[in-house]
Design a protein around this motif. Sequence first.
Motif, mmCIF file in Angstrom:
data_model
loop_
_atom_site.group_PDB
_atom_site.id
_atom_site.type_symbol
_atom_site.label_atom_id
_atom_site.label_comp_id
_atom_site.label_asym_id
_atom_site.label_seq_id
_atom_site.Cartn_x
_atom_site.Cartn_y
_atom_site.Cartn_z
ATOM 1 N N LYS A 217 54.751 3.892 29.148
ATOM 2 C CA LYS A 217 54.341 3.915 30.529
ATOM 3 C C LYS A 217 55.373 4.817 31.164
ATOM 4 O O LYS A 217 55.016 5.398 31.994
ATOM 5 N N TRP A 220 55.273 8.615 31.589
ATOM 6 C CA TRP A 220 54.058 9.348 32.276
ATOM 7 C C TRP A 220 53.893 9.154 33.785
ATOM 8 O O TRP A 220 54.317 7.986 34.278
ATOM 9 N N PRO A 221 53.503 10.235 34.525
ATOM 10 C CA PRO A 221 53.315 9.908 36.084
ATOM 11 C C PRO A 221 52.265 8.685 36.112
ATOM 12 O O PRO A 221 51.291 8.554 35.895
ATOM 13 N N GLY A 222 52.806 7.802 37.089
ATOM 14 C CA GLY A 222 52.028 6.763 37.297
ATOM 15 C C GLY A 222 51.930 5.597 36.369
ATOM 16 O O GLY A 222 51.058 4.528 36.643
ATOM 17 N N ARG A 224 50.434 5.852 33.657
ATOM 18 C CA ARG A 224 49.177 6.199 32.989
ATOM 19 C C ARG A 224 49.131 7.288 31.945
ATOM 20 O O ARG A 224 49.556 8.506 32.307
ATOM 21 N N GLU A 303 46.583 14.657 31.740
ATOM 22 C CA GLU A 303 47.548 14.506 31.007
ATOM 23 C C GLU A 303 47.535 15.303 29.551
ATOM 24 O O GLU A 303 48.289 15.323 28.835
#
Length: 351
Positions: A217, A220-222, A224, A303
């Motif tokens: 996690k 990755w951005p946020g 998600r 993504e």
Amino acid sequence: MKNRTRLLAATLAGLALSAGLAACSRADSDPAPAAAPQNTAAEVRVGYFPNVTHAPALIGVKKDFFKKELGSTKLTTQTFNAGPDEVNALLGSSLDIAFIGSGPAINAFTKSKGAIQLVSGAVSGGAQLVVKPEIASADQLKGKTIATPQLGNTQDVALKKWLSENKLTDQVKISNLDNPKTLDAFKKGEVDGGWLPEPWASRLVQDAGAKVLIDEKTLWPGGRFPSTVVIVRSEFLQQHPDTVRAVIKGESAAIDWATANQAEAKTTVNDALKELAGSSLNVAVLDRAFGGIELTLDPISAEFGQLAKDSVTAGVVKTVADLKGFADFGPLNEVLKAAGKPAVEPAGLTK
């Protein structure tokens, strides 16, 4: 004799006329039998993994959410350990729809030259690099052996990309093992850790004393990323869009139910795992595994461009995949619209 012949002919004609009038009368008053839906398959074959990261599929099957939406369509299921084997089943036309990792989903699309399409998300998160407790940094992995579920699967790609970024590609041995074998190998000291999906990361932590070195996690951005998505054979989607829509609707119902009934959802998944894998998870493992995932229809499309690049960085493929046409979110967006939810963003993945 001639008179008798004429009389018989007249009688038969009268009977035929009466029958015809009666038939017309029934046709006017009674509805015609319903024709079989042209876009519905007689059978749909769905694949998934006995992992917590495939909770929507496990719940959808166990609680009959899929069957309810499929109606007369027969549901046949098959389980896999990792994505590449499931891709082979899809490309060999022995499977129609698959819950699968994002990496193998991309590779299936490129390998088949568009014969596979992404139709929905399923789960975000739920993968970690867990290692022996004495390993505290990336540098301490030099000379160590790390396990992943299968060559070219989602966690295998994630590990190789991370090793490449940390200049450790040639200094860490990767062992591709079925998840249950990884747990045994870790306990025996044959591997030093694994980049694993849930519940296997949690099993190594709770049952074997491992610790988390990297939670995916955080990369990755946020926090998600699409760890599990739903793909379908393009031919099946074209021929049976109503069946694909029914499976997605069943998945949506499973996710909504799990969100509203979290404790029961965990129990349902645990019961399904016991049936499929022969053993259930203890409460600590189950709670930890569920704490790291998000059940969602959102495929997190934005993504996939990075995921395609990661496969090249990991050495799984040589060129970055062109993902134009990879997704068909038509059935998904219809399900979302009917539920009063916003459509998913295509992010350049649709035609």
